[in-house]
Design an enzyme around this catalytic site. Structure first.
Site, PDB file in Angstrom:
ATOM      1  N   SER A  31      -9.728 -16.913  -9.119  1.00 45.48           N
ATOM      2  CA  SER A  31      -9.378 -15.514  -8.880  1.00 45.48           C
ATOM      3  C   SER A  31     -10.186 -14.525  -9.707  1.00 45.48           C
ATOM      4  O   SER A  31     -10.511 -13.461  -9.223  1.00 45.48           O
ATOM      5  CB  SER A  31      -7.892 -15.275  -9.097  1.00 45.48           C
ATOM      6  OG  SER A  31      -7.336 -16.280  -9.833  1.00 45.48           O
ATOM      7  N   THR A  32     -10.504 -14.856 -10.935  1.00 47.04           N
ATOM      8  CA  THR A  32     -11.239 -13.864 -11.710  1.00 47.04           C
ATOM      9  C   THR A  32     -12.551 -14.447 -12.188  1.00 47.04           C
ATOM     10  O   THR A  32     -12.734 -15.657 -12.231  1.00 47.04           O
ATOM     11  CB  THR A  32     -10.438 -13.417 -12.947  1.00 47.04           C
ATOM     12  OG1 THR A  32     -10.272 -14.567 -13.770  1.00 47.04           O
ATOM     13  CG2 THR A  32      -9.097 -12.860 -12.569  1.00 47.04           C
TER      14      THR A  32
END
Ligand SMILES: [Zn+2]
Length: 698
Positions: free
Chosen positions: A25-26
């Site tokens: 996700s990041t």
């Protein structure tokens, strides 16, 4: 499991491609959590063991560093869904597949499509066939669990944040003018220059009561205001730049400057497109408000007072300065105007003239932000009127019918063009296919030929992509046409339009709505000798008009030049009251539309530099009371008495009956003791009559 898995995987699946979807996700996870990324790639081996050749396993990793909370801007996930729905995917691989989509809606949609296109799903736990009820149930559960996990994580984080905030200990980026001391307490920035700038801002607002005036003051004095750099290599440093209106507002609204700790002044809300909008929460609903949490620049009472002032100001000048929905006021073009000098939207101001609200169109955004003079300020009444005329003139049912017919004609031609473009794509595809076959047929050992054929094939494929892209682009542009519903609305409007438009009972707001249906925007530029108005209709038609420059308000109140000339002429023969009476008889009005009085005439004579009646009479040789008294050798009072009686000819030069006198000539009246004044007047009248009779005889 392996046995079970092999049962689910059939030849029909193996014929199609396997898609491995990789996501973190990041960006930080991408960099630090390499373990997980490796596990994701290791799934590839699993697929190979199930029978997929290595070259038919496609890795989709374009979403690395994207959050899974929504599919809105995840290109990779969209591509995955597309491939599955086209039946090109035999199996979808993913680590904890439910994490493919952290949003339950996206996940269930993917499951549905997999079931329809007979696509398998594989994660570290095994193979699932979404067409089977049991597997789908399990996958659904996994999806729900995954969403719940996200929720719990978030709730835990939020809970921690809230608890800290309630104690006033949450670290929040300090506003300009504050710093965190070592023990984690916020205090006023020890930098004297910063401190003074902030104090000056509050002092100036205290003095002037307006955020705009603060900006102006800083701009006039060429003062800079500090700001902290939040990103980039010089993060945390203070730079100095001009002060903007929005910054002043933010500072004045921020309770931290009054030494209060607050939490929950704004809410983030997600929109349908996956964007976030920030909403301001009213003060009563702030989650945490701790007054006197630390030292401040002002006290709480002053903060409250500032809020009230700002609120009043905002009501005075209108809160919304962007394109806005139609409001009650009569300014027809409110929200549609664009400044022709700087391109910003213009706003409306009203002024009252003779009991009517008159619109002014103002371009003031830059002026407000940087304390400069407004860019353009144009009285709007004439513009509104012109635009109204244009609309009534342009919107007859006939013209609209013709326009719609032409539109329809163009539409059929567009469809033809689209067919042609489609053929071009087909052709390019055919040529690419030929190139592919040529390439496949060549002996791979013949490197030279194989390489050139491969290059040829590649360039052909590129042509296909280009043709397809241009075709799609053109088609989507062609689609921007008026649909049936809009067409009907326009036709209906056009027949009733002029009556509705001119009907005084139609509210201004409705008139504005009609304008919005018809006009895209209107651009205004004040040129040297006229006002240029450029009107863009919906659908692209344009009109440019030139209007005479609207008169400024003092110009409108000015006396008309011919009236001034008339007064100049009348001054030779009449005193002010008589001039006023004469002008009123002719039905003339003063610049303010009032009937003339002696006082107004006198004022016009003075302010237009006309020679006064006194000067004119003196120039013609008239004598003052004192002078004529001296000539006649009598007391001035006797002169006025003789004048009243008609023995002398006096001409009034003001409204108070002060006179100048004609020189007495050869036969001046003399003091005649013992004879009554009235008798002498009669004798004198008789004498002049006699003289006239003699003249007639001659
Ligand atoms: Zn402008």
């Amino acid at each position: 499991m392996t046995h079970d898995a092999h049962q689910k995987v059939k030849a029909s699946h193996l014929k199609r491609t396997a898609y491995l979807y990789v996501r973190q996700s990041t960006l930080r996870q991408v960099l630090e959590n390499t373990e997980s990324t490796q596990r994701q790639y290791a799934l590839k081996q699993h697929a190979v063991s199930l029978g997929w050749p290595l070259d038919r396993i496609v890795v989709i990793d374009t979403d690395l560093g994207q959050s899974g909370a929504s599919a809105a801007d995840r290109e990779g996930f969209k591509r995955l869904v597309t491939e599955v729905s086209l039946g090109r995917a035999g199996i979808v691989l993913g680590l904890e597949v439910s994490r493919l989509a952290r949003n339950s809606m996206d996940w269930h949609r993917l499951l549905e499509i997999c079931a329809l296109s007979d696509t398998l799903i594989l994660d570290e736990d095994g193979v699932y066939d979404p067409a089977h009820f049991n597997d789908r149930l399990l996958l659904g559960l996994k999806g729900t669990m995954s969403e719940a996990e996200l929720h719990v994580l978030r709730a835990r984080l939020q809970g921690g944040i809230r608890n800290k905030a309630r104690r006033g200990e949450l670290f929040i980026r300090p506003p300009m003018g504050f710093v965190y001391a070592t023990e984690g307490k916020m205090e006023i920035d020890p930098d004297q220059q910063v401190q003074q700038a902030v104090r000056l801002l509050f002092e100036t607002f205290r003095r002037t009561g307006s955020a705009m005036a603060v900006v102006k003051y800083f701009a006039d004095q060429e003062l800079k205001f500090p700001r902290r750099v939040h990103t980039g290599p010089s993060q945390g440093e203070v730079t100095w730049a001009g002060l903007e209106h929005s910054r002043v507002l933010r500072i004045l609204h921020n309770p931290r400057y009054a030494g209060a700790f607050v939490y929950g002044r704004t809410h983030m809300r997600k929109t349908l497109d996956g964007d976030y909008v920030v909403q301001h929460v009213p003060r009563e609903e702030w989650e945490v408000l701790i007054r006197q949490a630390h030292a401040g620049y002002i006290d709480w009472d002053e903060y409250e007072q500032n809020q009230r002032r700002l609120h009043d100001n905002c009501q005075a000048y209108g809160a919304d300065r962007r394109r806005s929905p139609p409001r009650e006021g009569p300014a027809l073009l409110q929200g549609l105007l664009i400044c022709g000098r700087c391109g910003k939207r213009m706003t409306v101001r009203y002024h009252s003239r003779r009991g009517h609200l008159m619109p002014d169109y103002v371009c003031q955004r830059e002026g407000i932000e940087h304390g400069e003079p407004v860019c353009q300020h144009i009285p709007g009444a004439a513009i509104d009127e012109k635009v109204g005329e244009l609309l009534v003139e342009a919107l007859t049912p006939v013209t609209i019918d013709v326009a719609l017919a032409v539109q329809g004609e163009l539409q059929t031609r567009l469809e033809e063009a689209d067919r042609l473009r489609q053929q071009q794509v087909e052709r390019a595809r055919y040529e690419a296919e030929l190139a592919r076959r040529r390439y496949l047929r060549v002996d791979p050992d013949n490197r030279l030929v194989a390489d050139s054929l491969e290059a040829d094939w590649n360039s052909k494929l590129k042509l296909v992509a280009e043709a397809q892209e241009s075709c799609d682009r053109q088609r989507s542009e062609d689609r921007k046409h008026v649909d049936e519903q809009q067409r009907a609305a326009i036709l209906a409007l056009s027949t009733a339009f002029p009556q509705l438009w001119c009907d005084p009972a139609t509210p201004d707001r409705e008139r504005k709505r009609m304008v919005r249906l018809l006009l895209e925007d209107v651009t205004l530029v004040r040129e040297d000798h006229h006002l240029a108005v450029h009107i863009r209709f919906k659908g692209g038609a344009q009109r440019s008009e030139q209007l005479p420059l609207p008169q400024r308000s003092w110009e409108q109140r000015q006396t008309k030049p011919d009236v001034v000339a008339t007064i100049d002429r009348l001054l030779d023969h009449h005193p002010y009251p008589e001039i006023a009476a004469k002008l009123n008889e002719e039905g003339l009005h003063s610049g303010e539309g009032l009937p003339f009085t002696a006082r107004i005439v006198a004022r016009i004579q003075r302010s237009y530099g006309l020679a006064s009646r006194y000067d004119r009479l003196r120039k013609a040789g008239m004598l003052t009371v004192e002078e004529i008294a001296k000539v006649l050798g009598v007391h001035p009072q006797r002169v006025t008495r003789w004048n009243r009686a008609g023995l002398l000819r006096g001409l009034a030069y003001n409204g108070k009956n002060d006179c100048l006198y004609e020189p007495p000539g050869d036969n001046p009246p003399r003091k005649a003791m013992g004879v009554k004044l009235s008798e002498r007047v009669a004798a004198r009248a008789l004498a002049t009559q006699g003289a006239q009779e003699v003249q007639c005889e001659a």
